[in-house]
Design a protein around this motif. Structure first.
Motif, short mmCIF file in Angstrom:
data_model
loop_
_atom_site.label_atom_id
_atom_site.label_comp_id
_atom_site.label_asym_id
_atom_site.label_seq_id
_atom_site.Cartn_x
_atom_site.Cartn_y
_atom_site.Cartn_z
N GLN A 255 -36.06 -0.45 41.89
CA GLN A 255 -35.60 0.31 40.75
C GLN A 255 -36.61 0.17 39.61
O GLN A 255 -37.36 -0.79 39.53
N TYR A 256 -36.60 1.16 38.72
CA TYR A 256 -37.56 1.17 37.61
C TYR A 256 -37.15 0.14 36.56
O TYR A 256 -36.06 0.20 35.99
N ASP A 257 -38.05 -0.80 36.30
CA ASP A 257 -37.81 -1.82 35.29
C ASP A 257 -38.79 -1.73 34.12
O ASP A 257 -38.79 -2.60 33.24
N LYS A 308 -31.72 2.46 33.61
CA LYS A 308 -33.05 2.39 34.20
C LYS A 308 -33.55 3.78 34.60
O LYS A 308 -34.73 4.10 34.45
#
Length: 477
Positions: A255-257, A308
């Protein structure tokens, strides 16, 4: 009338116009995850016709299309500063397979209604042929019912699509609301060369009847591969289009962090896709992109996950701004709650009817785009089968089949889940409509009316802020 000038799109006054908008997927080209059915649109329509009868089925689909996009939708769209609507459509609205020489007026009536509404709100329209005879790619959204792109194997299919574009270009020649024509959504030609040849043929045919409108040409392999395109042989008055989805915006392990490494990868991926446009000195159009969103009713972590996803979207938009002059069309405007700027109320009549089926479809992992967790069905059913199948084929051949970036597992999934099992489940869904009166069908279709839908406010705010970034200071307030 818009036109290409070097790397820019300009209007009649010579001012640069950056197109920003969304795709109207699910309307004139239905898709399973957008409106909830399984499999392919023509199968869904046929199944409902079997249980409702031709008259009532046609009534239901007609009313659904009516409510899907109205002046209220256009007003909302324009209020966010969006100036371009990409309108995907299916060739079946214009051609019957058993009588393909006749171009049906009913197809133009559907398109004209959208174009006329957009004209009232100063919204440009890109006409996008999303499904052609035989299917231009291997996926559900080309509505072939197969996992093979037969469009590239039969010259007659290719000729029929050109015939359709000549009719459309003749109809809209001189219409300034039309930004241009997107002749083929996400083509996937295994040989690569047939796509280039077809683009040259369709461009010549369109220019013969409409010399003024721009073309928007997708790259090969789902608008991500320009390796066979020649930077010295670009077509005149043509914008070239990539699609820039990021897998970090889907229910996958990463996932985009917001790490610097992820931002670097995002930019590198986009730059790879638009390298052709940069070297050729032509405008860039990102025809599709955008994350999907988790449902807080079924996912306790939905809020954190969606935060996110919104951050990912903002980073992508920042990249497009920094690159300068990138036009874009997010996917998508309206659906049943997975990705749209606007989505159906979970308590609407349509969602009450569809929810048990959608939940079963998700448990069985039938929709590639909208099934978040396939772990259970994979472990119990598919992985044992796939493991045995893999043993029968040399490992060196597991990814020989085009597109070669797809794994053997993905190829099996396309055939068994998205074609075979989805067709069976489509007949099950149709039974939920059995015996519905016209009044009940009207109520179901009416669930798609904007005033009965919910808005994804944070998504819409992000898009609005991006459009305002390009306004003169005096208009930003």
């Amino acid at each position: 009338m818009l036109r290409v000038n070097g790397t820019r799109i300009i209007n009649q006054a010579g001012d640069e116009v950056i197109l920003k908008g969304a795709g109207l997927g699910g309307m004139l080209n239905m898709e399973n995850f957008i409106t909830g059915y399984s499999g392919h649109e023509h199968e869904h329509r046929a199944a409902l016709t079997d249980v409702l009868g031709k008259e009532n089925a046609e009534f239901f689909f007609s009313r659904l299309l009516h409510y899907f996009f109205t002046e209220a939708d256009a007003e909302l769209f324009a209020s966010l500063g969006l100036n371009c609507l990409r309108v995907p459509f299916n060739y079946r609205h214009f051609m019957d397979d058993d009588n393909p020489d006749i171009i049906k007026d009913s197809g133009f009536e559907l398109l004209d209604r959208i174009v006329n509404i957009c004209s009232k709100y100063n919204i440009y329209v890109v006409l996008d042929l999303h499904a052609v005879p035989g299917g231009q790619n291997q996926d559900w959204h080309s509505d072939s019912g197969l996992s093979r792109a037969l469009f590239w194997e039969f010259r007659d299919f290719q000729d029929r699509a050109i015939q359709l574009w000549v009719a459309i270009a003749s109809h809209y020649a001189g219409n300034p609301v039309i930004a241009g024509y997107n002749p083929l959504n996400e083509p996937a030609d295994p040989q690569h060369t047939r796509l280039i040849s077809w683009y040259e043929r369709v461009e010549k045919a369109i220019r013969a009847v409409d010399p003024d409108h721009m073309l928007f040409l997708d790259g090969n392999t789902y608008a991500m591969d320009f390796s066979a395109f020649d930077t010295k042989k670009t077509l005149p008055n043509t914008v070239y289009s990539c699609h820039d989805y990021s897998m970090m915006g889907f229910p996958l392990p990463e996932q985009y962090d917001g790490t610097e490494e992820q931002k670097t990868r995002l930019r590198a991926s986009f730059e790879r896709k638009v390298r052709f446009m940069r070297e050729a000195g032509v405008p860039i159009w990102n025809g599709e992109f955008g994350p999907v969103y988790q449902d807080p009713r079924t996912d306790p972590d939905a809020e954190a996950t969606n935060t996110k996803r919104f951050a990912l979207l903002q980073e992508q938009l920042a990249i497009y701004q920094q690159c300068g002059g990138v036009s874009w069309s997010i996917w998508l405007y309206k659906d049943i709650g997975y990705q749209g700027m606007v989505y159906l109320d979970p308590e609407s009549p349509y969602m009450h009817l569809m929810r048990p089926f959608i939940e079963k479809k998700q448990r069985l992992g039938l929709d590639f785009w909208a099934c978040a967790d396939k772990t259970k069905i994979d472990d119990e059913v598919y992985q044992p089968l796939i493991s045995k199948l893999k043993e029968m084929i040399p490992e060196s051949l597991h990814q020989k089949k085009y597109p070669k970036i797809w794994t053997f597992d993905r190829q099996v999934e396309r055939v068994i889940r998205e074609c075979l099992m989805s067709e069976y489940l489509g007949w099950e869904l149709a039974e939920a409509f059995r015996g519905k009166t016209k009044e009940e069908l009207e109520s179901l279709a009416g669930s798609f009316a904007l005033e009965k839908c919910l808005k994804r406010d944070e998504l819409n705010w992000i898009l609005e802020m991006d459009t305002k970034a390009y306004l003169p200071s005096s208009k930003k307030a």
